[in-house]
Design an enzyme around this catalytic site. Structure first.
Site, PDB file in Angstrom:
ATOM      1  N   HIS A  18      50.005  49.505  23.640  1.00  0.00           N
ATOM      2  CA  HIS A  18      51.323  49.947  23.900  1.00  0.00           C
ATOM      3  C   HIS A  18      50.677  51.610  23.201  1.00  0.00           C
ATOM      4  O   HIS A  18      51.346  52.159  23.835  1.00  0.00           O
ATOM      5  CB  HIS A  18      52.320  48.683  22.611  1.00  0.00           C
ATOM      6  N   LYS A  42      61.336  34.811  24.649  1.00  0.00           N
ATOM      7  CA  LYS A  42      60.271  34.725  23.735  1.00  0.00           C
ATOM      8  C   LYS A  42      60.763  33.726  22.488  1.00  0.00           C
ATOM      9  O   LYS A  42      62.015  34.144  22.295  1.00  0.00           O
ATOM     10  CB  LYS A  42      59.829  36.122  23.401  1.00  0.00           C
ATOM     11  N   ARG A  92      50.856  46.235  33.904  1.00  0.00           N
ATOM     12  CA  ARG A  92      49.579  45.563  33.599  1.00  0.00           C
ATOM     13  C   ARG A  92      48.828  44.505  35.171  1.00  0.00           C
ATOM     14  O   ARG A  92      47.641  45.503  35.571  1.00  0.00           O
ATOM     15  CB  ARG A  92      49.059  44.706  32.562  1.00  0.00           C
ATOM     16  N   SER A 130      50.945  41.310  23.399  1.00  0.00           N
ATOM     17  CA  SER A 130      50.551  40.914  21.631  1.00  0.00           C
ATOM     18  C   SER A 130      50.255  39.873  22.133  1.00  0.00           C
ATOM     19  O   SER A 130      49.652  38.745  20.375  1.00  0.00           O
ATOM     20  CB  SER A 130      52.296  40.953  21.045  1.00  0.00           C
TER      21      SER A 130
HETATM   22  P1  ADP Z   1      58.550  42.821  26.073  1.00  0.00           P
HETATM   23  O1  ADP Z   1      58.867  41.174  25.680  1.00  0.00           O
HETATM   24  O2  ADP Z   1      59.396  44.050  26.845  1.00  0.00           O
HETATM   25  O3  ADP Z   1      57.441  42.290  27.595  1.00  0.00           O
HETATM   26  P2  ADP Z   1      55.806  44.017  24.919  1.00  0.00           P
HETATM   27  O4  ADP Z   1      55.596  44.088  23.610  1.00  0.00           O
HETATM   28  O5  ADP Z   1      55.120  42.908  25.599  1.00  0.00           O
HETATM   29  O6  ADP Z   1      57.896  43.837  25.609  1.00  0.00           O
HETATM   30  O7  ADP Z   1      55.784  45.112  26.242  1.00  0.00           O
HETATM   31  C1  ADP Z   1      57.039  46.324  26.245  1.00  0.00           C
HETATM   32  C2  ADP Z   1      56.151  47.257  27.264  1.00  0.00           C
HETATM   33  O8  ADP Z   1      54.529  47.435  26.819  1.00  0.00           O
HETATM   34  C3  ADP Z   1      56.415  46.105  28.599  1.00  0.00           C
HETATM   35  O9  ADP Z   1      56.846  47.648  29.567  1.00  0.00           O
HETATM   36  C4  ADP Z   1      54.658  46.109  28.668  1.00  0.00           C
HETATM   37  O10 ADP Z   1      54.495  46.169  29.852  1.00  0.00           O
HETATM   38  C5  ADP Z   1      54.131  47.543  27.743  1.00  0.00           C
HETATM   39  N1  ADP Z   1      52.440  46.457  27.380  1.00  0.00           N
HETATM   40  C6  ADP Z   1      52.432  45.728  26.395  1.00  0.00           C
HETATM   41  N2  ADP Z   1      50.785  45.607  26.724  1.00  0.00           N
HETATM   42  C7  ADP Z   1      49.917  46.419  27.516  1.00  0.00           C
HETATM   43  C8  ADP Z   1      49.194  46.576  27.851  1.00  0.00           C
HETATM   44  N3  ADP Z   1      47.892  46.571  27.629  1.00  0.00           N
HETATM   45  N4  ADP Z   1      48.834  48.118  28.958  1.00  0.00           N
HETATM   46  C9  ADP Z   1      50.021  48.517  29.669  1.00  0.00           C
HETATM   47  N5  ADP Z   1      50.917  48.451  29.249  1.00  0.00           N
HETATM   48  C10 ADP Z   1      51.552  47.177  28.054  1.00  0.00           C
END
Ligand code: ADP
Length: 164
Positions: A18, A42, A92, A130
């Protein structure tokens, strides 16, 4: 005019994947608002919204044009209310794409002046989410390479509390 971008997510908790997206976005826009939102698909989170916001604040304090907020409504409404020109989402793997594409089209319909921009992850973070952090940590694995050092112990402590 100041350009404002929104980086939305659950951030439960924030990872260095992130941070990578947030810091690259901060180089492209005058201001970035990282907004913690509830993802209804989720399960209830490991951390409260307030805790997640505090973690993000701690971990982005060295990026001057980043603000952190939370919101429990529609992302499109939030983006319009902040005068944002873009929603930036990290991608990703190909499997991220289908859902993100639908969300982007929906948001465009609801807020026609806000563009969704997909930023491709740097390769070293492709596997990182996460959920991976929580899973590795729950089995006692080392999460040092996955999360910012400032919040590592908080995550370990919370997972331990949940496991007893
Ligand atoms: P959500 O519940 O919307 O999936 P996340 O907190 O999991 O929220 O992710 C928020 C944003 O960050 C999303 O756009 C996700 O694709 C991006 N993201 C999460 N992990 C990575 C990573 N390792 N590399 C690039 N983008 C990421």
């Amino acid at each position: 005019m100041n350009s404002i971008a929104i980086c939305p997510g659950s951030f439960d908790p924030i990872t260095i994947g992130h941070i990578n997206i947030i810091s690259r976005t901060a180089k492209m826009f005058d201001k970035v608002i990282v907004v913690v939102m509830i993802n209804k698909k989720k399960n209830s989170g490991l951390f409260t919204l307030e805790e997640r916001v505090n973690f993000i604040r701690k971990c982005t304090s060295d990026i001057p044009n980043v603000e952190v907020d939370f919101y429990d409504g529609l992302l499109a409404d939030y983006a319009v209310s902040k005068g944002a020109v873009a929603i930036v989402k990290g991608l990703r793997v190909l499997s991220d794409y289908e859902d993100e594409f639908k969300q982007a089209l929906t948001n465009k319909k609801l807020a026609k002046n806000v563009e969704t921009i997909f930023m491709v992850t740097d390769t070293e973070y492709m596997f990182l989410s996460s959920s991976v952090v929580k899973e590795v940590c729950s089995f006692g694995g080392d999460i040092s390479d996955f999360v910012p050092a400032q919040i590592k112990q908080d995550i370990i402590d919370r997972i331990r509390e949940r496991c007893v």
